[in-house]
Motif scaffolding. Structure first.
Motif, PDB file in Angstrom:
ATOM      1  N   ASP A  16       0.792  -1.263  -0.027  1.00  0.00           N
ATOM      2  CA  ASP A  16      -0.058   0.082   0.166  1.00  0.00           C
ATOM      3  C   ASP A  16       0.802   1.168   0.058  1.00  0.00           C
ATOM      4  O   ASP A  16       1.455   1.639   0.986  1.00  0.00           O
ATOM      5  N   GLN A  17       1.197   1.689  -1.245  1.00  0.00           N
ATOM      6  CA  GLN A  17       1.945   2.880  -1.235  1.00  0.00           C
ATOM      7  C   GLN A  17       1.364   4.328  -0.497  1.00  0.00           C
ATOM      8  O   GLN A  17       2.289   4.932   0.056  1.00  0.00           O
ATOM      9  N   ASP A  18       0.281   4.308  -0.401  1.00  0.00           N
ATOM     10  CA  ASP A  18      -0.296   5.341   0.584  1.00  0.00           C
ATOM     11  C   ASP A  18      -0.111   5.154   2.060  1.00  0.00           C
ATOM     12  O   ASP A  18       0.462   6.102   2.746  1.00  0.00           O
ATOM     13  N   ALA A  19      -0.027   4.133   2.441  1.00  0.00           N
ATOM     14  CA  ALA A  19       0.597   3.634   3.743  1.00  0.00           C
ATOM     15  C   ALA A  19       1.919   3.880   3.897  1.00  0.00           C
ATOM     16  O   ALA A  19       2.232   4.489   5.004  1.00  0.00           O
ATOM     17  N   VAL A  20       2.840   3.493   3.083  1.00  0.00           N
ATOM     18  CA  VAL A  20       4.093   3.856   2.924  1.00  0.00           C
ATOM     19  C   VAL A  20       4.296   5.302   3.217  1.00  0.00           C
ATOM     20  O   VAL A  20       5.216   5.985   4.015  1.00  0.00           O
ATOM     21  N   ARG A  21       3.744   6.136   2.546  1.00  0.00           N
ATOM     22  CA  ARG A  21       4.063   7.610   2.319  1.00  0.00           C
ATOM     23  C   ARG A  21       3.492   8.110   3.540  1.00  0.00           C
ATOM     24  O   ARG A  21       4.287   9.003   4.177  1.00  0.00           O
ATOM     25  N   ARG A  22       2.327   7.724   4.242  1.00  0.00           N
ATOM     26  CA  ARG A  22       1.935   8.167   5.477  1.00  0.00           C
ATOM     27  C   ARG A  22       3.067   7.772   6.643  1.00  0.00           C
ATOM     28  O   ARG A  22       3.118   8.751   7.571  1.00  0.00           O
ATOM     29  N   ARG A  23       3.322   6.574   6.499  1.00  0.00           N
ATOM     30  CA  ARG A  23       4.295   6.278   7.790  1.00  0.00           C
ATOM     31  C   ARG A  23       5.724   6.897   7.536  1.00  0.00           C
ATOM     32  O   ARG A  23       6.421   7.118   8.504  1.00  0.00           O
ATOM     33  N   PHE A  24       6.347   6.657   6.438  1.00  0.00           N
ATOM     34  CA  PHE A  24       7.561   7.206   6.076  1.00  0.00           C
ATOM     35  C   PHE A  24       7.941   8.568   5.432  1.00  0.00           C
ATOM     36  O   PHE A  24       9.133   9.070   5.115  1.00  0.00           O
ATOM     37  N   GLY A  25       6.770   9.211   5.053  1.00  0.00           N
ATOM     38  CA  GLY A  25       7.004  10.684   4.436  1.00  0.00           C
ATOM     39  C   GLY A  25       7.300  10.521   3.077  1.00  0.00           C
ATOM     40  O   GLY A  25       7.224  11.760   2.372  1.00  0.00           O
ATOM     41  N   ASP A  26       7.426   9.369   2.336  1.00  0.00           N
ATOM     42  CA  ASP A  26       7.497   9.170   0.986  1.00  0.00           C
ATOM     43  C   ASP A  26       7.505   7.693   0.514  1.00  0.00           C
ATOM     44  O   ASP A  26       6.982   7.033   1.542  1.00  0.00           O
ATOM     45  N   GLU A  27       7.380   7.558  -0.628  1.00  0.00           N
ATOM     46  CA  GLU A  27       7.286   6.199  -1.159  1.00  0.00           C
ATOM     47  C   GLU A  27       8.655   5.433  -1.761  1.00  0.00           C
ATOM     48  O   GLU A  27       9.718   6.146  -1.827  1.00  0.00           O
ATOM     49  N   LEU A  28       8.415   4.520  -1.971  1.00  0.00           N
ATOM     50  CA  LEU A  28       9.592   3.669  -2.659  1.00  0.00           C
ATOM     51  C   LEU A  28       9.215   3.683  -4.165  1.00  0.00           C
ATOM     52  O   LEU A  28       8.420   3.208  -4.741  1.00  0.00           O
ATOM     53  N   VAL A  29      10.394   4.181  -4.955  1.00  0.00           N
ATOM     54  CA  VAL A  29      10.017   4.403  -6.568  1.00  0.00           C
ATOM     55  C   VAL A  29      11.169   3.495  -7.242  1.00  0.00           C
ATOM     56  O   VAL A  29      12.161   3.262  -6.508  1.00  0.00           O
ATOM     57  N   VAL A  30      10.816   3.004  -8.432  1.00  0.00           N
ATOM     58  CA  VAL A  30      11.689   2.406  -9.178  1.00  0.00           C
ATOM     59  C   VAL A  30      12.168   3.115 -10.491  1.00  0.00           C
ATOM     60  O   VAL A  30      11.077   3.567 -11.046  1.00  0.00           O
ATOM     61  N   LEU A  31      13.204   3.166 -10.758  1.00  0.00           N
ATOM     62  CA  LEU A  31      13.652   3.593 -12.163  1.00  0.00           C
ATOM     63  C   LEU A  31      14.816   3.167 -12.718  1.00  0.00           C
ATOM     64  O   LEU A  31      15.545   2.394 -12.065  1.00  0.00           O
ATOM     65  N   ARG A  32      15.208   3.473 -14.078  1.00  0.00           N
ATOM     66  CA  ARG A  32      16.435   3.056 -14.608  1.00  0.00           C
ATOM     67  C   ARG A  32      17.426   3.628 -13.829  1.00  0.00           C
ATOM     68  O   ARG A  32      17.602   4.754 -13.507  1.00  0.00           O
ATOM     69  N   ARG A  33      18.713   2.598 -13.757  1.00  0.00           N
ATOM     70  CA  ARG A  33      19.775   3.075 -13.025  1.00  0.00           C
ATOM     71  C   ARG A  33      20.315   4.203 -14.084  1.00  0.00           C
ATOM     72  O   ARG A  33      20.946   4.996 -13.421  1.00  0.00           O
ATOM     73  N   SER A  34      20.117   4.082 -15.185  1.00  0.00           N
ATOM     74  CA  SER A  34      20.924   5.295 -16.084  1.00  0.00           C
ATOM     75  C   SER A  34      20.075   6.498 -15.914  1.00  0.00           C
ATOM     76  O   SER A  34      20.978   7.470 -16.117  1.00  0.00           O
ATOM     77  N   ASP A  35      18.965   6.516 -15.406  1.00  0.00           N
ATOM     78  CA  ASP A  35      18.083   8.002 -15.272  1.00  0.00           C
ATOM     79  C   ASP A  35      18.852   8.494 -13.908  1.00  0.00           C
ATOM     80  O   ASP A  35      18.983   9.599 -14.141  1.00  0.00           O
ATOM     81  N   LEU A  36      18.936   7.801 -12.970  1.00  0.00           N
ATOM     82  CA  LEU A  36      19.558   8.294 -11.814  1.00  0.00           C
ATOM     83  C   LEU A  36      21.006   8.778 -12.022  1.00  0.00           C
ATOM     84  O   LEU A  36      21.532   9.610 -11.718  1.00  0.00           O
ATOM     85  N   VAL A  37      21.969   8.018 -12.980  1.00  0.00           N
ATOM     86  CA  VAL A  37      23.194   8.273 -12.961  1.00  0.00           C
ATOM     87  C   VAL A  37      23.121   9.544 -13.837  1.00  0.00           C
ATOM     88  O   VAL A  37      24.141  10.605 -13.662  1.00  0.00           O
ATOM     89  N   GLY A  38      22.315   9.801 -14.785  1.00  0.00           N
ATOM     90  CA  GLY A  38      22.237  10.954 -15.793  1.00  0.00           C
ATOM     91  C   GLY A  38      21.903  12.146 -14.861  1.00  0.00           C
ATOM     92  O   GLY A  38      22.687  13.241 -15.060  1.00  0.00           O
ATOM     93  N   LEU A  39      21.101  11.953 -13.944  1.00  0.00           N
ATOM     94  CA  LEU A  39      20.754  13.059 -13.113  1.00  0.00           C
ATOM     95  C   LEU A  39      21.721  13.399 -12.262  1.00  0.00           C
ATOM     96  O   LEU A  39      22.467  14.745 -12.239  1.00  0.00           O
ATOM     97  N   LEU A  40      22.719  12.526 -11.626  1.00  0.00           N
ATOM     98  CA  LEU A  40      23.871  13.048 -10.809  1.00  0.00           C
ATOM     99  C   LEU A  40      24.992  13.483 -11.516  1.00  0.00           C
ATOM    100  O   LEU A  40      25.413  14.538 -11.104  1.00  0.00           O
TER     101      LEU A  40
END
Length: 404
Positions: free
Chosen positions: A87-111
């Motif tokens: 339950d992503q809404d429950a995760v967000r309520r408990r931890f203030g954010d959610e767990l997301v999945v993306l391409r590793r190359s996208d994150l490397v490109g951002l950094l």
């Protein structure tokens, strides 16, 4: 040009994050990568709430969120039965954010895109480091300069982000036994099956596990783990070996494997630092990411902890202004700052690595009876007390960036 200098060895996620974090604090940064170009190792990755908060410090949290697909998912048995729904809404309520999945190359490109211009140098391999004690600067010997030459660089700070087989770690901690093999291998891939995959899921079998993670562009990031000897290769091809191991699993596992060409499969032995390092620094040299605490992937925290490292390291060493500029060497002594970084990071990251190893024993339970008890217990817990299941992630997901 004034200001303190930092050399980062390695342009993986941890090294790039360290370069960004230090540059934002006013340090003059060089990120040295031995490869001729940045080629992300792996296919995709999960970014948990703790790492999203760390990316927020770097100004990259929202760009990462916009590149990720949000949706439901959970854990299934190899037969297809759902054991637990996320339950992503429950995760967000408990931890203030959610767990997301993306391409590793996208994150490397951002950094990489957030680094200062000309900060990144490829084709440059760090071969030795002198930690620079007693007021002396650290010295870094680099090969591959100007088409094959070598030079010795000096820096106020050196960050060893050179991976699980870190040459810097071996030099600074020569008695450490280094990484060990877990007895399993992981295949990672990006593909685009038809029809598209609707929900994310991690699927648990006996000694095997798989993850199927839809991405925003309609493709799928998948990982498949099976027992295998270290350094092995499938004689008839990796795709064929995966179909033999996972061909009778629930949809979409076989379909995802069949949709991937052989060249899309990335095979890598699962190794980790089973013996924790006593500390993450020597003199003016800090270890970060896999160089410091390579861990098994069963909690999805390897890259997340590396990004945390980068943010805490930059906070510990303070601003990079020149002498007398408020962030001077006189106000923040680098070796002392790295001792504080090590005291903060080593207990946390080592504990996450140990928890990942414990999770591996549950996820890859080999006996029929043990797997049956595991599946029944997880299903019951998710129905009766889902909050109890999430509570085990509080220490990991609940990390907050340090405040000035």
């Amino acid at each position: 040009m004034g200001g303190r200098t930092a050399i980062v060895a390695g342009a993986g996620i941890g090294g790039l994050a360290a370069g960004c974090a230090l540059a934002r604090r006013g340090w003059r940064v060089r990120v040295l990568e031995r490869a001729e170009e940045i080629r992300p190792v792996g296919a995709g990755l999960g970014v948990a709430p703790n790492a999203l908060r760390a990316l927020d410090v770097l100004g990259l949290g929202d760009p990462a969120r916009t590149r990720a697909l949000r949706g439901g998912g959970g854990i299934r048995a190899a037969s297809g039965r759902w054991l637990m729904r996320t339950d992503q809404d429950a995760v967000r309520r408990r931890f203030g954010d959610e767990l997301v999945v993306l391409r590793r190359s996208d994150l490397v490109g951002l950094l990489a895109g957030a680094l200062p211009e000309s900060a990144l140098r490829t084709g440059a391999r760090v071969v030795s480091v002198a930690p620079g004690r007693a007021g002396r600067l650290a010295q870094v010997k680099v090969e591959g300069v100007d088409g094959g030459g070598s030079e010795v660089l000096e820096a106020d700070l050196v960050v060893a982000a050179d991976g699980i087989d870190s040459a810097v770690r071996r030099e600074l901690f020569p008695r450490h036994p280094g990484p060990v093999h877990s007895g399993a291998t992981c295949w990672r891939l990006l593909t685009r099956p038809e029809p598209p995959v609707g929900e994310a899921a991690e699927i648990w079998g006996r000694g095997h596990c798989a993850g199927i993670m839809p991405l925003r562009d309609g493709s799928v990031y998948a990982y498949l783990v099976a027992p295998a000897p270290e350094g092995g290769r499938a004689e008839g091809g990796e795709r064929r070996a995966l179909l033999e191991a996972f061909g009778d699993w629930c949809d979409p596992v076989p379909r995802v494997i069949e949709s991937a060409p052989e060249e899309a499969l990335i095979r890598g032995d699962l190794r980790w630092l089973a013996t924790p390092l006593p500390e993450y620094h020597r003199g003016r040299v800090a270890l970060l990411g896999d160089a410091a605490h390579a861990m098994l992937p069963y909690l999805g925290q390897g890259a997340c902890q590396a990004i945390e490292d980068a943010v805490e390291l930059a906070h510990a060493v303070g601003p990079g202004g020149s002498e007398g500029a408020g962030g001077s060497e006189a106000s923040v002594n680098v070796p002392d700052a790295l001792a504080a970084y090590s005291a903060s990071r080593a207990p946390r990251a080592n504990a996450v690595a140990a928890a990942s190893a414990r999770a591996e024993r549950v996820t890859r339970m080999r006996s029929r009876a043990g797997a049956a008890v595991r599946d029944a217990g997880l299903a019951a817990a998710s129905r009766i007390t889902p909050a109890v299941f999430m509570r085990q992630f509080e220490r990991t997901f609940g990390w907050e960036p340090p405040k000035d």
